[in-house]
Every structure is written in structure tokens, then in C-alpha cells.
Design an enzyme around this catalytic site. Structure first.
Site, mmCIF file in Angstrom:
data_model
loop_
_atom_site.group_PDB
_atom_site.id
_atom_site.type_symbol
_atom_site.label_atom_id
_atom_site.label_comp_id
_atom_site.label_asym_id
_atom_site.label_seq_id
_atom_site.Cartn_x
_atom_site.Cartn_y
_atom_site.Cartn_z
ATOM 1 N N GLY A 12 -13.290 -14.045 3.756
ATOM 2 C CA GLY A 12 -13.727 -14.548 5.064
ATOM 3 C C GLY A 12 -14.105 -16.017 5.025
ATOM 4 C CB SER A 14 -10.773 -18.380 8.269
ATOM 5 O OG SER A 14 -11.222 -17.074 8.580
ATOM 6 C CG ASP A 63 -8.037 -5.301 7.372
ATOM 7 O OD1 ASP A 63 -9.217 -5.277 6.960
ATOM 8 O OD2 ASP A 63 -7.636 -4.631 8.331
ATOM 9 C CG ASN A 90 -18.799 -14.440 3.897
ATOM 10 O OD1 ASN A 90 -19.948 -14.572 4.319
ATOM 11 N ND2 ASN A 90 -17.730 -14.838 4.596
ATOM 12 C CB SER A 142 -27.467 -8.455 7.514
ATOM 13 O OG SER A 142 -28.287 -8.628 8.658
ATOM 14 C CE1 TYR A 155 -23.103 -6.973 10.423
ATOM 15 C CE2 TYR A 155 -25.499 -6.827 10.493
ATOM 16 C CZ TYR A 155 -24.353 -7.528 10.172
ATOM 17 O OH TYR A 155 -24.456 -8.782 9.591
ATOM 18 C CE LYS A 159 -23.222 -7.225 6.734
ATOM 19 N NZ LYS A 159 -22.316 -7.960 5.832
#
Ligand SMILES: NC(=O)c1ccc[n+]([C@@H]2O[C@H](COP(=O)([O-])OP(=O)(O)OC[C@H]3O[C@@H](n4cnc5c(N)ncnc54)[C@H](OP(=O)(O)O)[C@@H]3O)[C@@H](O)[C@H]2O)c1
Length: 249
Positions: A12, A14, A63, A90, A142, A155, A159
Site C-alpha cells: 500500500g 501508493s 491485491d 501497511n 490501529s 475493522y 486490527k
């Protein structure tokens, strides 16, 4: 420089935290393979920036929820960079909704990307790091994995899962000279937040909790990741380091 001659893979890269991390690792001397999913031109541009610093760099599409794609990316990174010593897991996503309305697809997709995605890459690098008796694995989790967040059961579970994963992995790989740590951001101003209509409201709510009274920037994460990826942090493993301005104390 902290990471001269080291080779790093950042998923990740980008956008957001992954971009800042890729650039910081390169500034500290590392060659970098960064991955992207949809933002190809941005990813290629960051790889160019890293090459301009005099390092090797490549941007690869994948992916992270696909085991076979992760396998191919790690193989390419090792071949193109000439080895691998650092993995930064990440790339991640959220797809929010309260539990009584959440669809099976919402639940599955977030777990598949945020939890299985980290396993997919780790599974490829673990034997390499074990055999070479050296490696650094950084898992971006997180603060919501530590405290839970309303509207984010999927989520928060993913995490929190990463925190257990990090600790178990640290125990498995510690005897082989491999450090495994998690970094837990609080609110960080990435594109998603900048473009959100609710930006001001989200910032106001976070600011009520953030004791340092500033909004976190991707570079705040990148600096900590670079330190943990270096031998300056050689005696740190199995830790969860919050980078949240004191948002969750
Ligand atoms: N920003 C925050 O406030 C915050 C707070 C706590 C934790 N975090 C965590 O920090 C990490 C980075 O967050 P961020 O805010 O920098 O995110 P972001 O700006 O949304 O960027 C996410 C990155 O992950 C990639 N990605 C998303 N889904 C993917 C998939 N299925 N396969 C491969 N790549 C995928 C994206 O690629 P493309 O752009 O190319 O599609 C992008 O490079 C995440 O794990 C996130 O959960 C962020």
C-alpha cells in the site's frame, strides 16, 4: 543513514502512510518495493522519486488478500532488489457499518484484506528471514484495534487480530534474529480524510482526545517505522507502539 543497503517491501505504498514510509525508508538508505492496488501512476511516481535518491525501487500491483499475488510480489521484490530484510504490512481498508446492519460481505472483505493480507505477505518472508537469521516485520494496526470503535466491529476486530498476530510471530521468529512489531496510528491525515465531507467534524472529535493537540501526519508514522526497521531498535520486539499524539491513553 539507518538503513543503508537494506531492502524493504511496503504494501500500500501508493497513498498515505505507505507512501510516507516508502520515502522515509529510502531516505534512510533502503531500496524499496512498494505495492499498489488502483493508484498506478502515483505508485510509479513514488518509485521514480526513490530512484532519484539513488536507490533501487519498483512498484508492483497486487491485491494483498490474494495469497498467490503476495507470493509473486515477494518473489519479484527479492529478485529485483537483490534480497529482502524489511516487510511493512501497511495496506488496509475500512468498510464501516453498525453490527446490526453489517453485511457478510462487509465483514469478510475487511478481515480478508486487513488480517489475511498481512498473513499472506508474512508467510512469504518468514522463511527467508528465518534462514538469513535477520529481518524486521512491521505491522500497521490501529488504536481502534486496542479500544474498539463504534461502527467498526469488522475493522476493530481485524486490527486487534493483527496485534495477536504480531505477538505470536515475535515469539516464533525471535530466536532467528527477526524483530516483529506493530505500530498503532491514531487519526492520521491521509487522502481519505482530506477528501471527506465530514473532515472538520472528524478532526474536531479526534482533537478532543488528542493530548498533543495536532493532527497526525503520515510522516509521523514513517519516522517511527524507520526507527523500528533499523538496528537502533534491535532489542524491541512483540511491541505495539501507538503513534497517536496521546489520542488513546
Ligand atoms: N489514516 C488513519 O487515520 C489510520 C489510522 C489508523 C490506522 N491506519 C492504518 O494505516 C494503514 C494505512 O492507512 P492509510 O490511511 O495510509 O490508507 P490509504 O491512504 O487509504 O491507503 C491505503 C493503501 O492501501 C492500498 N490498498 C487498499 N486495499 C488494498 C488491497 N486489497 N490490496 C492491496 N492494496 C490495497 C491502497 O492502494 P491503492 O491506493 O493503489 O488502491 C493504498 O496504497 C492501514 O492499514 C490503516 O488501517 C490508518
Amino acid at each position: 543513514m539507518l538503513l543503508e543497503g537494506k531492502n524493504a517491501l511496503v504494501t500500500g505504498g501508493s497513498q498515505g502512510i505507505g507512501t510516507a514510509t516508502s520515502l522515509e525508508l529510502a531516505r534512510e538508505g533502503a531500496n524499496v518495493c512498494l505495492t499498489y492496488r488502483s493508484h498506478e501512476s502515483e505508485a510509479q511516481q513514488y518509485a521514480d522519486e526513490i530512484r532519484e535518491m539513488g536507490r533501487k525501487a519498483l512498484a508492483v500491483k497486487c491485491d494483498i488478500s490474494s495469497f498467490s499475488e503476495a507470493e509473486a510480489v515477494v518473489k519479484t521484490a527479492v529478485e529485483e532488489l537483490g534480497g529482502l530484510e524489511i516487510l511493512v504490512n501497511n495496506a488496509g481498508m475500512n468498510w464501516d457499518g453498525v453490527s446490526w446492519k453489517m453485511t457478510e460481505e462487509q465483514w469478510d472483505r475487511v478481515i480478508e484484506v486487513n488480517l489475511k493480507g498481512y498473513f499472506n505477505f508474512t508467510r512469504q518472508v518468514a522463511p527467508i528471514f528465518k534462514d538469513q537469521k535477520y529481518g524486521k516485520i512491521l505491522n500497521i494496526t490501529s488504536i481502534n484495534g486496542l479500544r474498539g470503535k463504534f461502527g467498526q466491529t469488522n475493522y476493530s476486530a481485524s486490527k486487534a487480530g493483527i496485534i495477536g498476530f504480531t505477538k505470536a510471530l515475535a515469539k516464533e521468529l525471535g530466536g532467528f534474529g527477526v524483530n516483529v512489531n506493530a505500530v498503532a496510528p491514531g487519526l492520521i491525515e491521509t487522502a481519505m480524510l482530506k477528501e471527506s465531507e465530514a473532515r472538520d467534524k472528524i478532526i474536531d472529535m479526534a482533537m478532543a482526545e488528542i493530548v498533543l493537540k495536532r493532527v497526525g501526519q503520515p510522516e509521523d508514522l514513517a519516522n517511527v517505522v524507520a526507527f523500528l526497521a533499523s538496528d537502533k531498535a534491535r532489542h524491541v520486539t512483540g511491541e505495539v507502539i501507538k503513534v497517536d499524539g496521546g489520542q488513546y491513553i
